[in-house]
Design a protein around this motif. Structure first.
Motif, PDB file in Angstrom:
ATOM      1  N   ASP A  87       0.819  -1.218   0.000  1.00  0.00           N
ATOM      2  CA  ASP A  87       0.000   0.000   0.000  1.00  0.00           C
ATOM      3  C   ASP A  87       0.852   1.268   0.000  1.00  0.00           C
ATOM      4  N   GLY A  88       2.175   1.100  -0.149  1.00  0.00           N
ATOM      5  CA  GLY A  88       3.088   2.228  -0.178  1.00  0.00           C
ATOM      6  C   GLY A  88       3.851   2.411   1.117  1.00  0.00           C
ATOM      7  N   ALA A  89       3.281   1.920   2.213  1.00  0.00           N
ATOM      8  CA  ALA A  89       3.937   1.995   3.516  1.00  0.00           C
ATOM      9  C   ALA A  89       4.054   0.629   4.174  1.00  0.00           C
ATOM     10  N   THR A  90       3.091  -0.239   3.874  1.00  0.00           N
ATOM     11  CA  THR A  90       3.009  -1.542   4.523  1.00  0.00           C
ATOM     12  C   THR A  90       2.732  -2.617   3.486  1.00  0.00           C
ATOM     13  N   TYR A  91       3.368  -3.769   3.654  1.00  0.00           N
ATOM     14  CA  TYR A  91       3.053  -4.935   2.840  1.00  0.00           C
ATOM     15  C   TYR A  91       1.962  -5.734   3.550  1.00  0.00           C
ATOM     16  N   HIS A  92       0.958  -6.138   2.781  1.00  0.00           N
ATOM     17  CA  HIS A  92      -0.127  -6.962   3.299  1.00  0.00           C
ATOM     18  C   HIS A  92      -0.059  -8.334   2.630  1.00  0.00           C
ATOM     19  N   MET A  93      -0.041  -9.378   3.438  1.00  0.00           N
ATOM     20  CA  MET A  93      -0.029 -10.743   2.905  1.00  0.00           C
ATOM     21  C   MET A  93      -1.288 -11.476   3.341  1.00  0.00           C
ATOM     22  N   ILE A 112      -7.835 -18.316   5.316  1.00  0.00           N
ATOM     23  CA  ILE A 112      -6.952 -17.268   4.804  1.00  0.00           C
ATOM     24  C   ILE A 112      -6.634 -16.313   5.939  1.00  0.00           C
ATOM     25  N   ARG A 113      -5.335 -16.149   6.208  1.00  0.00           N
ATOM     26  CA  ARG A 113      -4.883 -15.247   7.257  1.00  0.00           C
ATOM     27  C   ARG A 113      -4.282 -13.982   6.654  1.00  0.00           C
ATOM     28  N   HIS A 114      -4.408 -12.901   7.407  1.00  0.00           N
ATOM     29  CA  HIS A 114      -3.850 -11.605   7.021  1.00  0.00           C
ATOM     30  C   HIS A 114      -2.665 -11.291   7.929  1.00  0.00           C
ATOM     31  N   VAL A 136     -11.419 -22.253   2.458  1.00  0.00           N
ATOM     32  CA  VAL A 136     -11.076 -21.224   1.472  1.00  0.00           C
ATOM     33  C   VAL A 136      -9.557 -21.118   1.330  1.00  0.00           C
ATOM     34  N   ILE A 137      -9.098 -20.936   0.086  1.00  0.00           N
ATOM     35  CA  ILE A 137      -7.670 -20.820  -0.214  1.00  0.00           C
ATOM     36  C   ILE A 137      -7.491 -19.846  -1.378  1.00  0.00           C
ATOM     37  N   ASP A 138      -6.224 -19.563  -1.716  1.00  0.00           N
ATOM     38  CA  ASP A 138      -5.840 -18.877  -2.960  1.00  0.00           C
ATOM     39  C   ASP A 138      -6.373 -17.449  -3.052  1.00  0.00           C
ATOM     40  N   ALA A 139      -5.900 -16.602  -2.159  1.00  0.00           N
ATOM     41  CA  ALA A 139      -6.346 -15.206  -2.158  1.00  0.00           C
ATOM     42  C   ALA A 139      -5.712 -14.415  -3.300  1.00  0.00           C
ATOM     43  N   CYS A 140      -6.475 -13.470  -3.841  1.00  0.00           N
ATOM     44  CA  CYS A 140      -5.992 -12.437  -4.762  1.00  0.00           C
ATOM     45  C   CYS A 140      -6.667 -11.137  -4.358  1.00  0.00           C
ATOM     46  N   VAL A 141      -5.897 -10.046  -4.280  1.00  0.00           N
ATOM     47  CA  VAL A 141      -6.441  -8.754  -3.858  1.00  0.00           C
ATOM     48  C   VAL A 141      -6.100  -7.704  -4.892  1.00  0.00           C
ATOM     49  N   ALA A 142      -7.088  -6.875  -5.245  1.00  0.00           N
ATOM     50  CA  ALA A 142      -6.872  -5.781  -6.200  1.00  0.00           C
ATOM     51  C   ALA A 142      -7.749  -4.600  -5.798  1.00  0.00           C
ATOM     52  N   PRO A 143      -7.327  -3.372  -6.154  1.00  0.00           N
ATOM     53  CA  PRO A 143      -8.125  -2.185  -5.812  1.00  0.00           C
ATOM     54  C   PRO A 143      -9.388  -2.106  -6.655  1.00  0.00           C
ATOM     55  N   LEU A 144     -10.433  -1.534  -6.058  1.00  0.00           N
ATOM     56  CA  LEU A 144     -11.671  -1.267  -6.759  1.00  0.00           C
ATOM     57  C   LEU A 144     -11.644   0.159  -7.309  1.00  0.00           C
ATOM     58  N   PRO A 145     -12.214   0.388  -8.487  1.00  0.00           N
ATOM     59  CA  PRO A 145     -12.164   1.729  -9.089  1.00  0.00           C
ATOM     60  C   PRO A 145     -12.753   2.824  -8.202  1.00  0.00           C
ATOM     61  N   GLY A 146     -13.772   2.507  -7.413  1.00  0.00           N
ATOM     62  CA  GLY A 146     -14.414   3.509  -6.567  1.00  0.00           C
ATOM     63  C   GLY A 146     -13.805   3.641  -5.190  1.00  0.00           C
ATOM     64  N   GLY A 147     -12.689   2.914  -4.932  1.00  0.00           N
ATOM     65  CA  GLY A 147     -12.063   2.927  -3.620  1.00  0.00           C
ATOM     66  C   GLY A 147     -12.223   1.602  -2.918  1.00  0.00           C
ATOM     67  N   GLY A 148     -11.314   1.312  -2.008  1.00  0.00           N
ATOM     68  CA  GLY A 148     -11.324   0.030  -1.326  1.00  0.00           C
ATOM     69  C   GLY A 148     -10.702  -1.057  -2.183  1.00  0.00           C
ATOM     70  N   HIS A 149     -10.800  -2.280  -1.684  1.00  0.00           N
ATOM     71  CA  HIS A 149     -10.198  -3.430  -2.367  1.00  0.00           C
ATOM     72  C   HIS A 149     -11.187  -4.591  -2.399  1.00  0.00           C
ATOM     73  N   ARG A 150     -10.942  -5.490  -3.346  1.00  0.00           N
ATOM     74  CA  ARG A 150     -11.711  -6.733  -3.418  1.00  0.00           C
ATOM     75  C   ARG A 150     -10.744  -7.903  -3.306  1.00  0.00           C
ATOM     76  N   ASP A 169     -10.373  -1.016   4.100  1.00  0.00           N
ATOM     77  CA  ASP A 169      -9.106  -0.702   4.752  1.00  0.00           C
ATOM     78  C   ASP A 169      -8.082  -1.843   4.717  1.00  0.00           C
ATOM     79  N   LEU A 170      -8.374  -2.949   4.014  1.00  0.00           N
ATOM     80  CA  LEU A 170      -7.509  -4.128   3.908  1.00  0.00           C
ATOM     81  C   LEU A 170      -7.478  -4.975   5.183  1.00  0.00           C
ATOM     82  N   TYR A 171      -8.218  -4.559   6.219  1.00  0.00           N
ATOM     83  CA  TYR A 171      -8.252  -5.299   7.483  1.00  0.00           C
ATOM     84  C   TYR A 171      -9.597  -5.978   7.721  1.00  0.00           C
ATOM     85  N   ARG A 172     -10.679  -5.276   7.481  1.00  0.00           N
ATOM     86  CA  ARG A 172     -12.015  -5.806   7.727  1.00  0.00           C
ATOM     87  C   ARG A 172     -12.668  -6.135   6.389  1.00  0.00           C
TER      88      ARG A 172
END
Length: 292
Positions: A87-93, A112-114, A136-150, A169-172
């Protein structure tokens, strides 16, 4: 392109730019392919996350070790299919975790753990995501055009289809619902290239390509990495401007061991094309291409 020198089982690759080291890092499921042969699948479990780095744009890769500090309880556990975003400051796995080292595919829960990290080395556990099932397995994360992530992921309890969850916020995370149900598959990966949103999923005979205008409705557009040569499994895509590089793994000759390979992606006449014949640097040596 790369084989794990410890257990020869590099699978499920993700490639991320290490800002401090100024190098590309390849993080992957380090299957124990060289474990003694048994009539079970214990060798697929008990895996760490292996790490290799490249300072020359992916021309050569150096094995660096395994990620440490991920356990939240005593014992040997299984780590699969990392997804890492910056996210520019923190890596999220977001990584798939199985308790212990099962010797069968079922009935063991997968979650899936964060985790977060300032440097890709020191990781802090944040949460276990509450998603659509305990398989559940195999996470993929990408930004949404209107803000936030999916977050897209494989739900084995719902037909091995891709489901989605959203976060501000990538947490909840809150479950969005099923995203792709046309076949059983795994390993969804989403990226934007040529002005369109693309998803590839592993159908075990190549990567199914899907396209979307809004990241909600996905339309199938054929296969890539289905031939000639070995089928390409569970892939990650790094966009490099008007082109992209897809990293995937194969089982050469059908053996237990695996190889991580790379291919070039382009959008031509509105279709995603794939070129496996790559030589020299495959990634920008100075880091990711940043779009204004």
């Amino acid at each position: 392109m790369y084989r794990d020198p410890m257990y020869d089982g590099a699978t499920d690759p993700v490639v991320i730019w290490n800002r401090a080291e100024r190098a590309w890092w390849l993080v992957y499921t380090a299957r124990r392919a060289t474990a003694p042969a048994r009539e079970d699948v214990s060798w697929v479990h008990g895996s760490d996350l292996g790490v290799a780095s490249s300072a020359d744009g992916g021309r050569t890769w150096l094995y660096r070790g395994v990620m440490e500090g991920l356990d939240t309880e005593w014992g040997r556990h299984t780590y699969w299919a990392p997804e890492i975003i910056d996210d520019g400051a923190t890596y999220h796995m977001y990584v798939s975790v199985i308790r212990g080292v099962p010797d069968a595919w079922t009935p063991h829960d997968r979650h899936i753990r964060h985790y977060t990290s300032p440097d890709l080395v020191r990781w802090t556990y944040r949460s276990t995501l509450d998603l659509s099932s305990p398989r559940v397995i195999d996470a993929c994360v990408a930004p949404l055009p209107g803000g936030g992530h999916r977050l897209w992921y494989k739900d084995e309890a719902h037909g091995s289809h891709t489901w989605a969850a959203d976060s501000d916020d990538l947490y909840r995370w809150r479950v969005h619902g099923p995203a792709v149900t046309i076949s059983a598959h795994e390993g969804p990966n989403v990226f934007t290239l040529g002005g369109r949103h693309w998803m590839i999923v592993d159908e075990w005979h190549g990567q199914r390509v899907l396209v979307s205008d809004d990241l909600d409705v996905w339309r199938p557009r054929g296969l890539i990495l289905d031939g000639p040569g070995e089928f390409g499994h569970h892939a990650d895509v790094v966009v490099t401007g008007e082109e992209a590089v897809v990293f995937y793994f194969t089982h050469p000759g059908g053996e237990r061991g695996s190889t991580v390979r790379a291919a070039r992606l382009r959008v031509l006449d509105g279709e995603l094309t794939c070129d496996r014949d790559l030589t020299g640097p495959i990634l920008p040596v100075a880091g990711p291409v940043i779009h204004p």
